[in-house]
Design a protein around this motif. Structure first.
Motif: not given
Length: 231
Positions: A42-47, A87-92, A95-105
Motif C-alpha cells: 500500500e505504501q508503494h502503490n505509486s509505482l 524508472k521501469i515501464v512494463l510492456q505487453k 498475448y499479454g506477456k509482460l516484458y521490459w525493454q532494456a536501454p541500448p547497450g
C-alpha cells in the motif's frame, strides 16, 4: 551438460535487497508471502501507472487486488535493483506477456510473474526465456474432466491412476509455466506437448534446451520453466 543455477529469495531478502547482480546461466526466484507485507504494498502503490491503477480498482475481492498489486510492485522494484535504473515501464507482448525493454547497450533482463493464494512468485534471468506458475491446491471435483480437455492422454491416465487432484495441479503448474515462458498462454491449448521428468516433450522428442524446475511450497504446486541455452 549445461545446468542453470537457481537462487531462491523470500520476504526478508526482498525488504532488505540492495543492488542485485544477475549472471548469465542463473535464475532468481522470489517467493513472496504477500499478506505479510500488506502495508508495504500500500505504501508503494505509486509505482503503478494509470492503467495498472485502474485495473487494480476493478478487482471485486480484496485478496485478488492485493495479489495484483504485490506482483506488479515486486516486479518493478526488483527490476530497478537488477538493472540499476530509476524508472521501469512494463510492456505487453502479443498475448499479454509482460516484458521490459532494456536501454541500448544494456543486457536484457527477462522475468515472469504468478500468484495464487498467499503467494506471489517472480522469476528473473538474463537473456533467457523464463516462465513461472503457482497454483493453490484446493478441492476440485472436476479435475479429471479438466485434464481430459487440456492434457495429453498419457498425462490424464496418470492423473486418474493417482486418484488425487495433487498430480493434476502439478501437471497444470508445469505446463502453464512453459506456456507462459513461450508467451502464448492457453491460446494453443496444453495438449501439443507433455512434461516428463522436468523436461518438455513435443512430437515424441525432448525439447532441447528447456528445463522445468519444481518449487516446493506446502499445499501449492509451482514450477519454473527456463530455456537454458538462452535466445
Amino acid at each position: 551438460m549445461f545446468q542453470m543455477k537457481i537462487k531462491l529469495y523470500g520476504n526478508q531478502e526482498f525488504l532488505h535487497a540492495g543492488r542485485m547482480k544477475l549472471h548469465t546461466g542463473e535464475a532468481h526466484i522470489w517467493k513472496l508471502r504477500w499478506r505479510e507485507l500488506e502495508r508495504f504494498w500500500e505504501q508503494h502503490n505509486s509505482l503503478l501507472d494509470k492503467e495498472e491503477c485502474q485495473k487494480a480498482g476493478h478487482y471485486r475481492f480484496y485478496e485478488d487486488k492485493m495479489r495484483y498489486l504485490a506482483g506488479k510492485i515486486a516486479v518493478k522494484m526488483l527490476l530497478k535493483k537488477y538493472a540499476g535504473v530509476d524508472k521501469i515501464v512494463l510492456q505487453k507482448g502479443k498475448y499479454g506477456k509482460l516484458y521490459w525493454q532494456a536501454p541500448p547497450g544494456q543486457r536484457e533482463i527477462t522475468f515472469n510473474l504468478s500468484h495464487s493464494g498467499e503467494w506471489v512468485l517472480v522469476i528473473f534471468a538474463c537473456q533467457q526465456v523464463v516462465g513461472i506458475d503457482v497454483q493453490e491446491m484446493g478441492e476440485i471435483p472436476e479435475y479429471i474432466e479438466i485434464a481430459e480437455n487440456f492434457f495429453t492422454e498419457e498425462e490424464t491416465a496418470e492423473i486418474q491412476e493417482s486418484g488425487s487432484p495433487e498430480r493434476f495441479y502439478q501437471y497444470w503448474a508445469a505446463k502453464e509455466a512453459y506456456l507462459k515462458a513461450l508467451g502464448i498462454g492457453l491460446n494453443q491449448g496444453m495438449d501439443f506437448f507433455s512434461v516428463r521428468r522436468n523436461r518438455v516433450i513435443e512430437n515424441g522428442k525432448v525439447k532441447s534446451g528447456w528445463k522445468l524446475y519444481p518449487i516446493l511450497i506446502k499445499d501449492y504446486a509451482a514450477y519454473a520453466a527456463v530455456q537454458e541455452k538462452g535466445r
